[in-house]
Design an enzyme around this catalytic site. Structure first.
Site, PDB file in Angstrom:
ATOM      1  N   LYS A  96      45.225  31.781  41.298  1.00 47.09           N
ATOM      2  CA  LYS A  96      44.597  30.737  40.451  1.00 47.09           C
ATOM      3  C   LYS A  96      43.195  30.180  40.612  1.00 47.09           C
ATOM      4  O   LYS A  96      42.180  30.373  39.793  1.00 47.09           O
ATOM      5  CB  LYS A  96      45.440  29.431  40.197  1.00 47.09           C
ATOM      6  CG  LYS A  96      45.007  27.962  39.537  1.00 47.09           C
ATOM      7  CD  LYS A  96      45.940  27.225  39.263  1.00 47.09           C
ATOM      8  CE  LYS A  96      46.829  26.825  40.522  1.00 47.09           C
ATOM      9  NZ  LYS A  96      45.881  26.261  41.883  1.00 47.09           N
ATOM     10  N   LYS A 120      50.772  29.507  53.444  1.00 46.10           N
ATOM     11  CA  LYS A 120      50.138  29.710  52.082  1.00 46.10           C
ATOM     12  C   LYS A 120      48.608  30.126  52.030  1.00 46.10           C
ATOM     13  O   LYS A 120      48.075  31.074  51.305  1.00 46.10           O
ATOM     14  CB  LYS A 120      50.096  28.289  51.250  1.00 46.10           C
ATOM     15  CG  LYS A 120      49.444  28.393  49.799  1.00 46.10           C
ATOM     16  CD  LYS A 120      49.714  27.126  49.254  1.00 46.10           C
ATOM     17  CE  LYS A 120      48.926  26.961  47.865  1.00 46.10           C
ATOM     18  NZ  LYS A 120      47.150  27.106  48.121  1.00 46.10           N
ATOM     19  N   ALA A 180      49.798  19.503  44.800  1.00 48.69           N
ATOM     20  CA  ALA A 180      50.290  19.160  43.709  1.00 48.69           C
ATOM     21  C   ALA A 180      52.002  19.077  43.602  1.00 48.69           C
ATOM     22  O   ALA A 180      52.342  18.588  42.504  1.00 48.69           O
ATOM     23  CB  ALA A 180      49.896  20.178  42.618  1.00 48.69           C
ATOM     24  N   PHE A 222      49.235  24.453  42.141  1.00 55.21           N
ATOM     25  CA  PHE A 222      50.318  25.258  41.757  1.00 55.21           C
ATOM     26  C   PHE A 222      50.602  25.584  40.369  1.00 55.21           C
ATOM     27  O   PHE A 222      49.619  25.639  39.735  1.00 55.21           O
ATOM     28  CB  PHE A 222      51.528  24.144  42.178  1.00 55.21           C
ATOM     29  CG  PHE A 222      51.629  24.440  43.827  1.00 55.21           C
ATOM     30  CD1 PHE A 222      51.669  25.567  44.390  1.00 55.21           C
ATOM     31  CD2 PHE A 222      51.726  23.032  44.254  1.00 55.21           C
ATOM     32  CE1 PHE A 222      51.643  25.490  46.026  1.00 55.21           C
ATOM     33  CE2 PHE A 222      51.896  23.088  45.844  1.00 55.21           C
ATOM     34  CZ  PHE A 222      51.654  24.490  46.678  1.00 55.21           C
ATOM     35  N   PHE A 228      46.393  44.319  38.496  1.00 58.88           N
ATOM     36  CA  PHE A 228      46.613  45.143  39.621  1.00 58.88           C
ATOM     37  C   PHE A 228      46.597  46.428  39.217  1.00 58.88           C
ATOM     38  O   PHE A 228      46.919  46.762  38.114  1.00 58.88           O
ATOM     39  CB  PHE A 228      47.813  44.564  40.249  1.00 58.88           C
ATOM     40  CG  PHE A 228      47.980  43.457  41.043  1.00 58.88           C
ATOM     41  CD1 PHE A 228      47.978  43.357  42.454  1.00 58.88           C
ATOM     42  CD2 PHE A 228      47.896  42.208  40.575  1.00 58.88           C
ATOM     43  CE1 PHE A 228      47.966  42.038  43.110  1.00 58.88           C
ATOM     44  CE2 PHE A 228      47.949  40.905  41.199  1.00 58.88           C
ATOM     45  CZ  PHE A 228      47.945  40.821  42.598  1.00 58.88           C
TER      46      PHE A 228
END
Length: 556
Positions: free
Chosen positions: A71, A105, A273, A301, A381
């Site tokens: 994102k 993360k 979030a 998120f 990808f």
């Protein structure tokens, strides 16, 4: 293949004053933090306040998976692509927390050839905003405990203290602690708690405050405890506002950095979030809208968390109207939602894709509920097959969404031109009819149920007894018209992180409810969500190092 940090360290950055010049900002309106970082001086807003706003584009995503969605990478790459097309654009992001950087993360600088730089500075101390927020938070905690120690003239009930200390680090042992042990002069013995800085109400206040006056008024409304008669005790009553504001006087000013393509990026604030409202600061977004024709921002998120709070909290409070939404997904993530193991995601599996795409479908429906045009983009990808890509494209177009592939991770701005063109076409052909999903006058319970059923897709909502009691008290104190900030796991539309795809017939469990009176919303804790995360078995911190020349490795 180069790592993200290697790519970032090879970037040819411009002096930040040159980046500012392309937005018409002069040196006197900047406060420099070295060559490549600056804060906006207060004088800038006075010069641009009456300009017309540009277009506001929100980038959000499906529910995150171990397969990755990208994102922030898409947000950065889209901004770079606008630049390639000769459009005047600004990216508006949140600052990363140290917790995820050293945990599992990662940070929030984007990735590949779609990053903001200097990457190491951004992901570590940056301009000190989070340190200032942490200090202000803990100053209030210290003043509270000192007041009790020095005679407790406000009759604070030590069993009803709700203000928690904070630290910008994942540290599970601080969730529940005892303070005041030792001598009588060491304070009153009581249970206390820590939360991560990005979940602090002061973080939310900083991100929602319009100016210093608004900041101080919000700080004053913070409820720190309740007295023996059950009435709230505020930071203003503790005479804490001035000193907290002094610590935050620089932190309230948005930061300017750049992308790998030297596109301006305003990075300010960083609430999570899943446990906070998940958006960058109102000041940053409003400044960006005055400086450029296109502002590309993101919310944390999946759309069930970040986008919902962007719409229902940030836009509601700040009077913002988003013009378009870019919804990010990957074929790999959709197949993961369809039951494919992470190790097998590189193999073509259209059947699993059909099963998992229901997660994307729900997020499309949710964005459309708010009346905002939606563009879906797939981070491509090399393992994605033509059949898989075509299936997703047709699926989105059948639901009234523009669709574009994104290759910004590999190609930077060039890899986002198709997406940028689709966004521009959407902005020119479709008008946003934005409306929040619920009205202010609904009860707190009705707002919770509206989000749980309409956005998450829950069948029922259950409330613990203590949550019901808390709602009743919050409404009796006059806070019932506030929006609600749902704290929920990010991995599922439900409050059970193992329920992937688009779960049905589930119940959302409301465990705890409390008011953040300064921020201006009611926080609702669901399921087993924690406001102080812990480190994983093998934290990223174990891989990070710095050499004698000061070059950092292992950050990403």
């Amino acid at each position: 293949m180069k790592t993200d940090i290697q790519i970032a360290q090879e970037a040819k950055m411009k002096h930040i004053k040159e980046v500012a010049e392309c937005l018409g900002i002069v040196e006197d309106d900047l406060e420099f933090y070295g060559k490549y970082k600056a804060k906006f001086a207060d004088s800038l807003w006075e010069k641009i306040e009456k300009r017309e706003n540009g277009k506001l584009i929100l980038v959000t995503a499906i529910n995150p998976t171990p397969a990755g969605e990208g994102k922030t990478t898409t947000t950065v790459g889209l901004g770079q692509a606008f630049g390639k097309l000769g459009k005047k654009s600004v990216i508006a992001l949140r600052e990363p927390s140290l917790g995820p950087c050293f945990g599992v993360k990662g940070g929030a600088a984007g990735g590949g050839y779609a990053q903001v730089v200097p990457m190491e500075d951004l992901n570590l101390h940056f301009t000190g905003d989070f340190h200032a927020i942490t200090s202000a938070n803990n100053l209030l905690a210290a003043l509270l405990d000192n007041h009790i120690q020095q005679g407790n003239f406000l009759n604070i009930d030590t069993r009803q203290i709700v203000w928690k200390r904070c630290l910008d680090m994942n540290d599970r042992v601080l969730r529940n602690i005892v303070v005041g042990l030792g001598k009588k002069t060491d304070g009153v013995v009581r249970e206390d708690h820590f939360i991560i800085t990005v979940a602090s109400e002061i973080m939310a206040i900083l991100c929602l405050a319009e100016n210093m006056q608004d900041l101080k008024e919000r700080l004053g409304r913070i409820i720190v405890a309740y007295d023996y008669e059950g009435m709230p005790v505020t930071a203003e009553q503790l005479n804490a506002v001035g000193s907290m504001a002094a610590l935050l006087k620089d932190a309230i000013r948005p930061n300017l950095i750049q992308t790998l393509d030297n596109t301006p990026a305003i990075v300010h604030g960083g609430p999570f979030a899943n446990i906070a409202h998940g958006c960058n600061s109102v000041r940053a977004t409003k400044t960006a809208l005055k400086l450029a024709d296109y502002t590309i921002t993101e919310a944390g998120f999946g759309a069930d968390l970040g986008a919902e709070k962007f719409f229902d909290i940030k836009c509601r409070m700040a009077g913002l109207k988003p013009d378009a939404v870019v919804l990010v997904a990957t074929v790999r993530a959709l197949k993961y939602n369809g039951g494919v193991l992470k190790a097998d995601l590189g193999e073509e599996n259209v059947m699993a894709l059909k099963k998992g795409i229901v997660n994307l479908e729900k997020h499309i429906e949710n964005v459309q509920k708010y009346g905002v045009p939606c563009v879906v983009t797939l981070n491509r990808f090399v393992t994605d097959s033509d059949a898989e890509l075509e299936f997703v494209k047709e699926f989105c177009e059948e639901r009234g969404c523009e669709f574009a592939l994104s290759e910004v991770w590999e190609k930077g701005g060039e890899g986002g031109i198709e997406l940028a063109q689709k966004v521009i076409a959407t902005l020119e052909s479709k008008e946003s009819c934005f409306q929040p999903i619920y009205e202010d006058q609904l009860s707190i319970k009705e707002k919770i149920e509206k989000i749980s059923k309409e956005i998450y897709g829950a069948k029922e909502v259950s409330f613990d007894t203590m949550a019901i009691q808390a709602i009743s008290k919050i409404e009796s104190l006059g806070f019932g018209n506030m929006p609600v900030c749902m704290a929920k796991n990010q991995y599922s539309l439900s409050d059970d992180p193992t329920l992937l795809g688009r779960p049905t017939d589930f119940t959302i469990h409301i465990r705890e409810v409390y008011v953040s009176a300064g921020a201006g919303f009611v926080v609702v804790i669901t399921g087993t969500i924690m406001t102080m995360p812990g480190l994983p078995k093998q934290p990223a911190a174990e891989r990070i190092d710095v050499n004698e020349e000061g070059v950092i490795t292992g950050l990403f």
